[in-house]
Design a protein around this motif. Structure first.
Motif, PDB file in Angstrom:
ATOM      1  N   HIS A 152      -8.212  28.894  95.891  1.00 36.19           N
ATOM      2  CA  HIS A 152      -6.769  28.957  96.104  1.00 36.19           C
ATOM      3  C   HIS A 152      -6.047  28.897  94.764  1.00 36.19           C
ATOM      4  N   MET A 153      -4.945  29.638  94.681  1.00 36.33           N
ATOM      5  CA  MET A 153      -4.013  29.512  93.562  1.00 36.33           C
ATOM      6  C   MET A 153      -2.684  29.062  94.148  1.00 36.33           C
ATOM      7  N   VAL A 154      -2.109  28.023  93.560  1.00 35.25           N
ATOM      8  CA  VAL A 154      -0.851  27.459  94.049  1.00 35.25           C
ATOM      9  C   VAL A 154       0.156  27.410  92.906  1.00 35.25           C
ATOM     10  N   ARG A 155       1.379  27.788  93.236  1.00 33.03           N
ATOM     11  CA  ARG A 155       2.501  27.649  92.308  1.00 33.03           C
ATOM     12  C   ARG A 155       3.505  26.695  92.944  1.00 33.03           C
ATOM     13  N   ILE A 156       3.916  25.661  92.187  1.00 30.23           N
ATOM     14  CA  ILE A 156       4.919  24.708  92.667  1.00 30.23           C
ATOM     15  C   ILE A 156       6.054  24.645  91.661  1.00 30.23           C
ATOM     16  N   ASP A 157       7.248  25.040  92.078  1.00 25.32           N
ATOM     17  CA  ASP A 157       8.448  24.900  91.258  1.00 25.32           C
ATOM     18  C   ASP A 157       9.142  23.616  91.679  1.00 25.32           C
ATOM     19  N   GLY A 158       9.291  22.678  90.739  1.00 28.72           N
ATOM     20  CA  GLY A 158       9.775  21.372  91.132  1.00 28.72           C
ATOM     21  C   GLY A 158      10.671  20.690  90.122  1.00 28.72           C
ATOM     22  N   ASP A 159      11.186  19.555  90.573  1.00 29.94           N
ATOM     23  CA  ASP A 159      12.002  18.649  89.767  1.00 29.94           C
ATOM     24  C   ASP A 159      11.159  17.412  89.509  1.00 29.94           C
ATOM     25  N   PHE A 160      10.830  17.155  88.254  1.00 30.01           N
ATOM     26  CA  PHE A 160       9.857  16.124  87.912  1.00 30.01           C
ATOM     27  C   PHE A 160      10.516  14.970  87.172  1.00 30.01           C
ATOM     28  N   GLU A 161      10.242  13.764  87.645  1.00 28.68           N
ATOM     29  CA  GLU A 161      10.655  12.564  86.913  1.00 28.68           C
ATOM     30  C   GLU A 161       9.744  12.352  85.706  1.00 28.68           C
ATOM     31  N   ASP A 173      10.903  24.944  82.930  1.00 29.22           N
ATOM     32  CA  ASP A 173      11.699  26.119  83.286  1.00 29.22           C
ATOM     33  C   ASP A 173      12.134  26.920  82.064  1.00 29.22           C
ATOM     34  N   ASP A 174      12.405  26.221  80.953  1.00 28.41           N
ATOM     35  CA  ASP A 174      12.849  26.932  79.747  1.00 28.41           C
ATOM     36  C   ASP A 174      11.676  27.468  78.917  1.00 28.41           C
ATOM     37  N   LYS A 175      10.454  27.255  79.414  1.00 29.75           N
ATOM     38  CA  LYS A 175       9.228  27.761  78.777  1.00 29.75           C
ATOM     39  C   LYS A 175       9.036  27.190  77.372  1.00 29.75           C
ATOM     40  N   LYS A 176       9.501  25.953  77.182  1.00 25.96           N
ATOM     41  CA  LYS A 176       9.377  25.321  75.874  1.00 25.96           C
ATOM     42  C   LYS A 176       8.396  24.152  75.852  1.00 25.96           C
ATOM     43  N   GLN A 177       7.995  23.644  77.039  1.00 24.41           N
ATOM     44  CA  GLN A 177       7.111  22.485  77.117  1.00 24.41           C
ATOM     45  C   GLN A 177       6.030  22.742  78.158  1.00 24.41           C
ATOM     46  N   GLY A 178       4.837  22.205  77.899  1.00 19.19           N
ATOM     47  CA  GLY A 178       3.780  22.383  78.886  1.00 19.19           C
ATOM     48  C   GLY A 178       2.462  21.818  78.434  1.00 19.19           C
ATOM     49  N   SER A 215      10.943  16.563  94.039  1.00 19.04           N
ATOM     50  CA  SER A 215      10.897  17.565  95.102  1.00 19.04           C
ATOM     51  C   SER A 215      10.293  18.843  94.548  1.00 19.04           C
ATOM     52  N   GLY A 216       9.839  19.701  95.442  1.00 15.71           N
ATOM     53  CA  GLY A 216       9.260  20.949  94.986  1.00 15.71           C
ATOM     54  C   GLY A 216       9.129  21.971  96.098  1.00 15.71           C
ATOM     55  N   PHE A 267       6.642  14.367  79.489  1.00 20.48           N
ATOM     56  CA  PHE A 267       7.937  15.000  79.700  1.00 20.48           C
ATOM     57  C   PHE A 267       8.647  14.238  80.816  1.00 20.48           C
ATOM     58  N   GLU A 268       9.915  13.902  80.590  1.00 14.68           N
ATOM     59  CA  GLU A 268      10.665  13.133  81.569  1.00 14.68           C
ATOM     60  C   GLU A 268      11.889  13.902  82.036  1.00 14.68           C
ATOM     61  N   ASN A 269      12.175  13.774  83.352  1.00 12.53           N
ATOM     62  CA  ASN A 269      13.359  14.401  83.958  1.00 12.53           C
ATOM     63  C   ASN A 269      13.444  15.878  83.583  1.00 12.53           C
ATOM     64  N   VAL A 270      12.447  16.617  84.004  1.00  8.87           N
ATOM     65  CA  VAL A 270      12.319  18.010  83.629  1.00  8.87           C
ATOM     66  C   VAL A 270      12.050  18.860  84.870  1.00  8.87           C
TER      67      VAL A 270
END
Length: 240
Positions: A115-124, A185-190, A200-201, A154-157
């Motif tokens: 399986h491949m999963v993509r999750i777009d979320g709001d992370f604390e 989301d800004d493709k600057k951290q990972g 949430s996601g 990374f916090e609140n991202v």
């Protein structure tokens, strides 16, 4: 049934034992998938493939777009063609997220599929890692990361998790269970994910029942004995 396939470069067992030479290039890889993860020649950072673009997370957590001719020793990608949507509430840790994902694929009788999963979320919080290159032969990935790995938080991202699942019987080809990488989301951290707190996601899951395995061509690949039990090392590398 999903007619898509997983395209994998080399095997995790080979990477774990120190085969970090390029097998294909980034541009070749993107011809086989628009979503996935992996690493680069000499383990020079963590790979995130998203929306058909290949990104490289460096050892400070900063992200750049990978050059088309950069070498790839190990990766798993697919084309997200047939997906099922789902939503996630607050998730306190990565273990809880993996349990949710396991239940999700089990509902579809999918524990023996990939399986491949993509999750777009709001992370604390996202606790992650990446590394600098280490040119070597027959130095294990565990030892390489012991010299080069850096952890960061990374916090609140807001961002995306790319999650790949391989069933237990494919352990060694890839890591059994879930392997997660993150990009903001800004493709600057990972980086490679150790831990998360997600508010949430929204996600999509792609079930895959076919794999194309691209092995190295050079004779040096045959000097690696790929029979050793690397289970404990894989777990340590994956979980930090």
């Amino acid at each position: 049934m999903n007619k898509d396939k997983m395209y994998q470069v080399s095997t995790l067992q080979a990477l774990m034992m120190g085969y970090t030479k390029p097998v294909i290039t980034v541009s070749e890889l993107l011809g086989h998938g628009d979503t996935g993860l992996g690493t680069f020649e000499n383990v020079d950072g963590e790979m995130i493939v998203l929306d058909g673009v290949c990104y490289r997370a460096m050892n400070d957590g900063n992200v750049v777009e990978a050059e088309p001719d950069r070498g790839v020793p190990f990766s798993s990608v697919c084309k997200m063609l047939e997906t099922r949507e789902f939503e996630l509430n607050r998730t306190e840790n990565v273990s809880g997220l993996k349990d949710i994902l396991n239940n999700l694929i089990d509902e579809d009788f999918g524990l023996n599929s990939m399986h491949m999963v993509r999750i777009d979320g709001d992370f604390e919080l996202v606790d992650a890692r990446s590394e600098t290159p280490y040119e070597s032969a027959h130095v294990t990935l565990k030892d390489i990361l012991g010299k080069t790995q850096e952890a960061f938080k990374f916090e609140n991202v807001k961002g995306t998790l790319v999650c790949v699942y391989y069933p237990d019987y494919m352990d060694g080809i890839n890591a059994a269970g879930w392997h997660l990488h993150f990009i903001s989301d800004d493709k600057k951290q990972g980086g490679h994910v150790f831990e998360i707190i997600m508010n949430s996601g929204k996600g999509v899951v792609n079930r895959i029942n076919s794999i194309e395995l691209r092995l190295p061509d050079e004779p040096a690949f045959d000097t690696y004995s790929l029979k050793e039990d690397m289970t404990s090392d894989i777990k340590e590398v994956e979980q930090g």
